[in-house]
Design a protein around this motif. Structure first.
Motif, PDB file in Angstrom:
ATOM      1  N   LEU A   1       0.862  -1.184   0.000  1.00  0.00           N
ATOM      2  CA  LEU A   1       0.000   0.000   0.000  1.00  0.00           C
ATOM      3  C   LEU A   1       0.903   1.241   0.000  1.00  0.00           C
ATOM      4  O   LEU A   1       1.682   1.447   0.940  1.00  0.00           O
ATOM      5  N   ALA A   2       0.782   2.033  -1.060  1.00  0.00           N
ATOM      6  CA  ALA A   2       1.597   3.252  -1.192  1.00  0.00           C
ATOM      7  C   ALA A   2       0.725   4.483  -0.907  1.00  0.00           C
ATOM      8  O   ALA A   2      -0.344   4.635  -1.499  1.00  0.00           O
ATOM      9  N   ASP A   3       1.205   5.305   0.023  1.00  0.00           N
ATOM     10  CA  ASP A   3       0.542   6.587   0.322  1.00  0.00           C
ATOM     11  C   ASP A   3       1.444   7.696  -0.230  1.00  0.00           C
ATOM     12  O   ASP A   3       2.396   8.135   0.411  1.00  0.00           O
ATOM     13  N   PHE A   4       1.130   8.128  -1.475  1.00  0.00           N
ATOM     14  CA  PHE A   4       2.017   9.072  -2.169  1.00  0.00           C
ATOM     15  C   PHE A   4       2.062  10.446  -1.494  1.00  0.00           C
ATOM     16  O   PHE A   4       3.103  11.093  -1.462  1.00  0.00           O
ATOM     17  N   GLU A   5       0.919  10.876  -0.982  1.00  0.00           N
ATOM     18  CA  GLU A   5       0.875  12.227  -0.411  1.00  0.00           C
ATOM     19  C   GLU A   5       1.697  12.306   0.866  1.00  0.00           C
ATOM     20  O   GLU A   5       2.391  13.297   1.111  1.00  0.00           O
ATOM     21  N   ASN A   6       1.625  11.256   1.708  1.00  0.00           N
ATOM     22  CA  ASN A   6       2.426  11.217   2.940  1.00  0.00           C
ATOM     23  C   ASN A   6       3.803  10.619   2.724  1.00  0.00           C
ATOM     24  O   ASN A   6       4.614  10.594   3.670  1.00  0.00           O
ATOM     25  N   GLU A   7       4.051  10.105   1.482  1.00  0.00           N
ATOM     26  CA  GLU A   7       5.320   9.470   1.121  1.00  0.00           C
ATOM     27  C   GLU A   7       5.662   8.326   2.079  1.00  0.00           C
ATOM     28  O   GLU A   7       6.795   8.191   2.545  1.00  0.00           O
ATOM     29  N   LYS A   8       4.624   7.535   2.345  1.00  0.00           N
ATOM     30  CA  LYS A   8       4.778   6.353   3.189  1.00  0.00           C
ATOM     31  C   LYS A   8       4.304   5.123   2.419  1.00  0.00           C
ATOM     32  O   LYS A   8       3.523   5.213   1.468  1.00  0.00           O
ATOM     33  N   SER A   9       4.770   3.950   2.860  1.00  0.00           N
ATOM     34  CA  SER A   9       4.286   2.682   2.304  1.00  0.00           C
ATOM     35  C   SER A   9       4.045   1.702   3.450  1.00  0.00           C
ATOM     36  O   SER A   9       4.674   1.813   4.522  1.00  0.00           O
ATOM     37  N   TYR A  10       3.126   0.784   3.208  1.00  0.00           N
ATOM     38  CA  TYR A  10       2.745  -0.194   4.246  1.00  0.00           C
ATOM     39  C   TYR A  10       2.711  -1.580   3.622  1.00  0.00           C
ATOM     40  O   TYR A  10       2.218  -1.772   2.498  1.00  0.00           O
ATOM     41  N   ASN A  11       3.219  -2.550   4.364  1.00  0.00           N
ATOM     42  CA  ASN A  11       3.226  -3.953   3.935  1.00  0.00           C
ATOM     43  C   ASN A  11       2.010  -4.658   4.524  1.00  0.00           C
ATOM     44  O   ASN A  11       1.759  -4.592   5.718  1.00  0.00           O
ATOM     45  N   ILE A  12       1.259  -5.331   3.640  1.00  0.00           N
ATOM     46  CA  ILE A  12       0.070  -6.096   4.079  1.00  0.00           C
ATOM     47  C   ILE A  12       0.361  -7.565   3.766  1.00  0.00           C
ATOM     48  O   ILE A  12       0.437  -7.960   2.598  1.00  0.00           O
ATOM     49  N   ARG A  13       0.506  -8.369   4.815  1.00  0.00           N
ATOM     50  CA  ARG A  13       0.904  -9.776   4.633  1.00  0.00           C
ATOM     51  C   ARG A  13      -0.105 -10.698   5.340  1.00  0.00           C
ATOM     52  O   ARG A  13      -0.518 -10.443   6.464  1.00  0.00           O
ATOM     53  N   LYS A  14      -0.479 -11.795   4.597  1.00  0.00           N
ATOM     54  CA  LYS A  14      -1.393 -12.793   5.172  1.00  0.00           C
ATOM     55  C   LYS A  14      -0.632 -13.664   6.157  1.00  0.00           C
ATOM     56  O   LYS A  14       0.358 -14.300   5.820  1.00  0.00           O
ATOM     57  N   GLU A  15      -1.121 -13.682   7.397  1.00  0.00           N
ATOM     58  CA  GLU A  15      -0.492 -14.493   8.435  1.00  0.00           C
ATOM     59  C   GLU A  15      -1.134 -15.870   8.541  1.00  0.00           C
ATOM     60  O   GLU A  15      -0.464 -16.868   8.729  1.00  0.00           O
TER      61      GLU A  15
END
Length: 469
Positions: free
Chosen positions: A55-69
């Motif tokens: 998941l890329a948040d371009f405006e905040n210049e952040k990214s998040y990893n979403i992983r199935k556990e």
């Protein structure tokens, strides 16, 4: 937060349902209940490493990893910080695949497209001129391809806020044609590489037709978008020009106002200086006039003191001469009385004698002659005495007039008119034939002073001429 740090969990079924339905709004709702604050510029894509999404948040210049556990849970953790990693989602190799497979918000797709370095500087390489000898180049379709690519480049070069104002349909079409352009570029660049079979010309024809269809699709679907963006650029240019003109006008007015204020201050300073100079000039002029009058008085006093001595000496001289003539008059009077007495005695003694008429006449004639001569001399001496006394009185009067001149001038306190009037009165006193009592009114009533007074009046400047000068 450090990369890979755990943030929170989501229900896998709900997450996957939103992903499979390409409904990013549901994913946003899930994140809204979490401690992570997302912007409206999002792009989520499935990665190749198993059940894993980015998941890329371009405006905040952040990214998040979403992983199935497991079958029920997905874990959200901190991803790469795009502000620190300029290479992350910064070129076609990392963005194009995620734009193809991922889903994004309206603004997220635009920010992803803006990150593409859609460079058309080397667009002529797509002509494949190296295949011209075999008549397999794409020079025939290049003009249309150039128009389509430049149209895409012009759209992507537009300001972000202008692109955000486009409809979702237009943004999706733009996304489709941009991705197609990269696909088309790859096909043209890879054409003819490797072994060539007998169907190479058919492949060339098919690719050329595909290029034409691509270019026609770009022009048909994005022509209105290009026109809209051009109008917006014109509006923005007009706004910029207006803003620039307004700013320039404000600066000009401000500068003019400042200069006017400076000029007003300078003018006020000049006026103050002029007023001060005029005041000083008036004071200096008064001082000069007073000095001039003082010197005039001094120059007048010196000759006046000279004439005071002259009139005083003349009065003393005439006084002495009057005494001389008075003594002579007394002597002649005594002589006259003596001779007259002798004449009377002689006449008396002769009368007592008879027939002495001739003797009487002889004595009367001889002594009478002496008496008449003495009387004549006595008359002249008396007149000389009267004249000398008259001149003594007149010169004394003139001396007194000049003696009082300084007193009256001092009392005038530098007033030129008063000084001139006093000088005129003193002149009248000096040159008028005044009565002294020693001469008859007929002989003393002369108008000989009038011409002298007229000369003095002409020499003395009037008030009006003094003021004008």
């Amino acid at each position: 937060m450090a990369e890979g740090q755990f943030l929170f969990d989501l229900d896998y079924t709900e997450f996957y349902e939103a992903w499979s339905q390409k409904d990013i709004s549901k994913l946003q709702q899930k994140f809204d209940t979490s401690p992570v604050n997302l912007s409206q510029s999002l792009l989520i894509s499935e990665e190749n490493e198993g059940p894993y999404w980015l998941l890329a948040d371009f405006e905040n210049e952040k990214s998040y990893n979403i992983r199935k556990e497991n079958e029920t849970t997905v874990e959200i953790s901190e991803g790469v910080d795009m502000e620190k990693r300029s290479d992350f989602l910064g070129d076609a190799g990392t963005i194009v695949p995620r734009l193809k497979s991922g889903i994004g918000t309206h603004i997220g797709i635009i920010d992803a497209l803006k990150r593409l370095n859609f460079n058309i500087d080397n667009l002529e390489n797509l002509k494949r001129s190296n295949l011209s000898n075999e008549k397999l180049s794409f020079e025939s379709v290049y003009p249309e391809l150039e128009v389509a690519y430049k149209m895409l480049d012009e759209i992507l070069a537009s300001p972000r806020d202008v692109l955000v104002s486009l409809s979702s349909r237009d943004v999706q079409q733009l996304r489709h044609h941009v991705l197609q352009s990269y696909k088309m570029t790859g096909k043209i660049v890879d054409f003819g590489i490797g072994e060539r079979d007998k169907n190479i010309r058919n492949q060339h024809g098919n690719l050329s037709q595909e290029i034409r269809e691509f270019c026609e699709g770009v022009k048909n679907s994005l022509l209105q978008v290009t026109a809209y963006l051009s109008s917006r650029r014109v509006e923005q240019l007009e706004d910029t020009v207006k803003t620039t003109l307004t700013s320039a006008k404000e600066k000009f007015n401000k500068a003019i106002g400042e200069e006017v204020d400076k000029l007003q201050k300078i003018g006020e300073g000049i006026n103050e200086q002029q007023t001060e100079v005029l005041q000083k000039s008036e004071e200096k002029l008064k001082e000069i006039e007073q000095t001039h009058l003082k010197w005039q008085n001094q120059l007048t006093e010196e000759p006046i003191s000279k004439y005071k001595m002259l009139f005083e000496n003349q009065a003393k001289k005439h006084g002495r001469m009057a005494w001389v003539w008075l003594i002579v008059t007394g002597g002649l009077s005594l002589l006259f009385m003596y001779i007259f007495g002798k004449l009377l005695v002689d006449i008396g003694s002769t009368v007592n004698q008879v027939n002495q008429l001739s003797t009487i006449l002889s004595n009367l004639f001889s002594k009478g002659f002496y008496l008449s001569l003495i009387f004549l001399i006595l008359n002249r001496v008396i007149k000389n005495y009267a004249a000398e006394k008259h001149l003594e009185v007149i010169n004394t009067h003139r001396q007194n007039a000049l003696e009082t001149f300084d007193t009256f001038v001092a009392a005038a306190e530098g007033n030129r008119d008063t000084r001139d009037q006093v000088l005129l009165a003193a002149t009248k006193t000096i040159f008028e034939a005044n009565q002294s009592g020693y001469l008859s009114a007929k002989s003393s009533g002369s108008d000989s002073a009038s011409p002298v007074q007229q000369i003095i009046k002409e020499v003395i400047p009037s008030k009006s001429s003094t003021d004008s000068s």
